[in-house]
Scaffold this motif. Structure first.
Motif, PDB file in Angstrom:
ATOM      1  N   THR A 155      36.283  33.575  34.115  1.00  0.00           N
ATOM      2  CA  THR A 155      37.435  33.243  33.270  1.00  0.00           C
ATOM      3  C   THR A 155      37.002  33.094  31.802  1.00  0.00           C
ATOM      4  OG1 THR A 155      37.156  30.874  33.709  1.00  0.00           O
ATOM      5  CG2 THR A 155      38.668  32.081  35.136  1.00  0.00           C
ATOM      6  N   ARG A 156      35.756  33.406  31.537  1.00  0.00           N
ATOM      7  CA  ARG A 156      35.171  33.290  30.198  1.00  0.00           C
ATOM      8  C   ARG A 156      35.523  31.931  29.573  1.00  0.00           C
ATOM      9  NH1 ARG A 156      36.358  38.284  27.164  1.00  0.00           N
ATOM     10  NH2 ARG A 156      34.474  39.230  27.980  1.00  0.00           N
ATOM     11  N   SER A 157      35.124  30.883  30.315  1.00  0.00           N
ATOM     12  CA  SER A 157      35.409  29.502  29.899  1.00  0.00           C
ATOM     13  C   SER A 157      34.099  28.761  29.682  1.00  0.00           C
ATOM     14  CB  SER A 157      36.203  28.792  31.007  1.00  0.00           C
ATOM     15  OG  SER A 157      37.398  29.483  31.284  1.00  0.00           O
ATOM     16  N   ARG A 180      42.201  39.295  31.490  1.00  0.00           N
ATOM     17  CA  ARG A 180      41.488  38.121  30.946  1.00  0.00           C
ATOM     18  C   ARG A 180      40.354  38.559  30.036  1.00  0.00           C
ATOM     19  NH1 ARG A 180      41.522  35.760  35.956  1.00  0.00           N
ATOM     20  NH2 ARG A 180      39.329  36.184  36.347  1.00  0.00           N
ATOM     21  N   MET A 181      39.619  39.578  30.486  1.00  0.00           N
ATOM     22  CA  MET A 181      38.494  40.035  29.667  1.00  0.00           C
ATOM     23  C   MET A 181      38.995  40.637  28.357  1.00  0.00           C
ATOM     24  SD  MET A 181      35.850  38.988  31.262  1.00  0.00           S
ATOM     25  CE  MET A 181      36.822  37.611  31.901  1.00  0.00           C
ATOM     26  N   ALA A 182      40.270  41.056  28.361  1.00  0.00           N
ATOM     27  CA  ALA A 182      40.867  41.579  27.125  1.00  0.00           C
ATOM     28  C   ALA A 182      41.500  40.466  26.287  1.00  0.00           C
ATOM     29  CB  ALA A 182      41.904  42.644  27.471  1.00  0.00           C
ATOM     30  N   GLY A 183      41.352  39.210  26.746  1.00  0.00           N
ATOM     31  CA  GLY A 183      41.768  38.113  25.890  1.00  0.00           C
ATOM     32  C   GLY A 183      42.832  37.180  26.429  1.00  0.00           C
ATOM     33  N   GLN A 184      43.446  37.493  27.590  1.00  0.00           N
ATOM     34  CA  GLN A 184      44.458  36.574  28.116  1.00  0.00           C
ATOM     35  C   GLN A 184      43.797  35.354  28.739  1.00  0.00           C
ATOM     36  OE1 GLN A 184      47.313  38.276  30.812  1.00  0.00           O
ATOM     37  NE2 GLN A 184      47.932  39.854  29.361  1.00  0.00           N
ATOM     38  N   PRO A 185      44.390  34.153  28.555  1.00  0.00           N
ATOM     39  CA  PRO A 185      43.787  32.943  29.138  1.00  0.00           C
ATOM     40  C   PRO A 185      44.041  32.847  30.640  1.00  0.00           C
ATOM     41  CG  PRO A 185      45.826  32.376  28.013  1.00  0.00           C
ATOM     42  CD  PRO A 185      45.599  33.849  27.775  1.00  0.00           C
ATOM     43  N   TYR A 186      43.190  32.053  31.343  1.00  0.00           N
ATOM     44  CA  TYR A 186      43.377  31.795  32.777  1.00  0.00           C
ATOM     45  C   TYR A 186      44.186  30.522  32.948  1.00  0.00           C
ATOM     46  CZ  TYR A 186      42.439  30.566  37.625  1.00  0.00           C
ATOM     47  OH  TYR A 186      42.578  30.231  38.952  1.00  0.00           O
TER      48      TYR A 186
END
Ligand SMILES: [Zn+2]
Length: 395
Positions: free
Chosen positions: A286-288, A85-91
């Motif tokens: 989740t970087r949201s 996720r931190m590399a860009g994949q969505p949750y």
């Protein structure tokens, strides 16, 4: 510990009752505890004698944190998913099934050890009450044992058989709802106080959620739910319709959702009957975008803060971290955030004996290594919990 306990020389006592400002602050205060209860609060100079003594040394003392939303019964971790996720994949919430597989394969002793480890970790960070959900078993036997193990550690236990539809029911969700409402609820209810549903696209739709929550209510369980986390949806208004104690996440709200929550206000001005519990650890992990706390607070909705501690979307047990996030990222004042993490959590569990330090309350106190509650947000990431007293007993 037998006999009375006096905590005195408190520079700033947060009572969440009568006193200065929204936190009911008292200066140069003392608290007398007997039989696990607060029996007296007053000026340190006039404190009565007691059998035992804790000198706060001028520090701040608050009610223990009330973490009203945590998923502690699981096995395995999902650190690689976090890294992805931190590399860009969505949750998407789909990783829950990974934990379900690991949890079903675990022994009772392994699950119990994880619950105890995380509960101990939270206690050292000032959490004196912690709600614990099931939801990684998703079979009759695995949900029942999850709750049996949770109930060894907390009285605030929540049946979350409707977390996701497990893989073996993927093409027949109606059958799974029947299982949850029937034999799974029957097996889980003796160990549960609450029922919860993950009402979200990809989990349970509003009709399934309503059916499951109604079955739980009929079995004597209180209602809470995961709502409006990943996108807009009907969860919050369903919660209000069913008199939920709390709707949790509230990240994507419409004006109608906010109005529905505000409409549950008690007539005495003491807040709303349905609490909005915000879980900023989930947005962090989740970087949201964070929920809009101000929009809720400004119309009088009661807000709680909780960790959502779970191995996928928020693997923190730290209420001080959530307070700091709420202040920095959600524009809550430090006082609002501390209230939400103590009295707000209590409201989300419909408890009036915790989250406050007034005569009659449970003697759950946290002594900070700081002169003021402001330091919880002002000094993020610093271990500021000097001492925890739970149920009148120094830990
Ligand atoms: Zn959750």
């Amino acid at each position: 510990m037998s006999g009375s306990l006096l905590v005195d020389n408190i520079g700033e006592l947060v009572t969440n009752g009568a006193g200065e400002g929204p936190l009911g602050i008292r200066r140069d205060a003392a608290v007398l505890v007997e039989a696990g209860r607060v029996v007296w609060v007053g000026p340190s100079a006039y404190a009565p004698a007691a059998d035992h003594h804790v000198d706060a040394g001028g520090a701040a003392v608050l009610p223990g944190f009330v973490d009203s939303h945590a998923h502690l019964v699981f096995a395995g971790d999902r650190a690689p998913e976090f890294a992805a996720r931190m590399a860009g994949q969505p949750y998407t919430g789909g990783g829950i099934r990974t934990t379900v597989g690991a949890t079903r394969a675990a022994t009772d002793e392994e699950l119990r050890a994880t619950v105890r480890r995380l509960r101990g970790e939270a206690l050292r960070q000032g959490t004196t009450t912690m709600e614990i959900k099931s939801g990684y078993g998703l079979t009759v036997a695995d949900e029942a044992r999850s709750l049996r193990i949770a109930a060894e550690t907390s009285t605030e236990t929540t049946f979350l058989g409707a977390h996701v539809v497990p893989a073996e029911y993927a093409d027949r969700p109606d059958d799974y709802v029947g299982l949850v409402c029937g034999p799974m609820l029957a097996a889980a209810a003796p160990y549960a106080k609450w029922i919860d549903v993950f009402c979200e696209r990809g989990a349970f739709d509003v009709d399934h959620a309503r059916a499951i929550l109604a079955c739980g209510q009929a079995a004597g369980l209180g209602v809470r739910l995961h709502a409006n986390q990943l996108g807009p949806g009907p969860g919050v208004q369903l919660g209000v319709e069913l008199d939920a104690a709390s709707v949790d996440h509230c990240t994507h709200l419409s004006d109608a959702d906010v109005a529905a929550l505000a409409d549950t206000a008690h007539s005495d001005g003491s807040g709303t009957r349905t609490v909005a519990t915000l879980l900023p650890g989930a947005e962090f992990s989740t970087r949201s975008p964070y929920p809009d706390a101000r929009r809720l607070l400004d119309v009088g909705v009661t807000v709680a803060l909780a960790t959502d501690c779970n191995p996928g979307s928020s693997y923190t047990s730290s209420m001080p971290f959530c307070v700091a996030l709420a202040v920095r990222e959600m524009r809550m004042t430090p006082a609002e955030a501390v209230w939400a993490a103590t009295a707000g959590g209590a409201r989300a569990l419909r408890r009036d004996d915790i989250g406050v330090l007034t005569p009659g309350a449970r003697a759950d106190l946290v002594v900070l290594d700081a002169p003021s509650h402001l330091h919880l947000a002002y000094r993020p990431g610093v271990p500021l919990i000097r001492q925890v007293i739970r149920n009148g007993v120094p830990q």
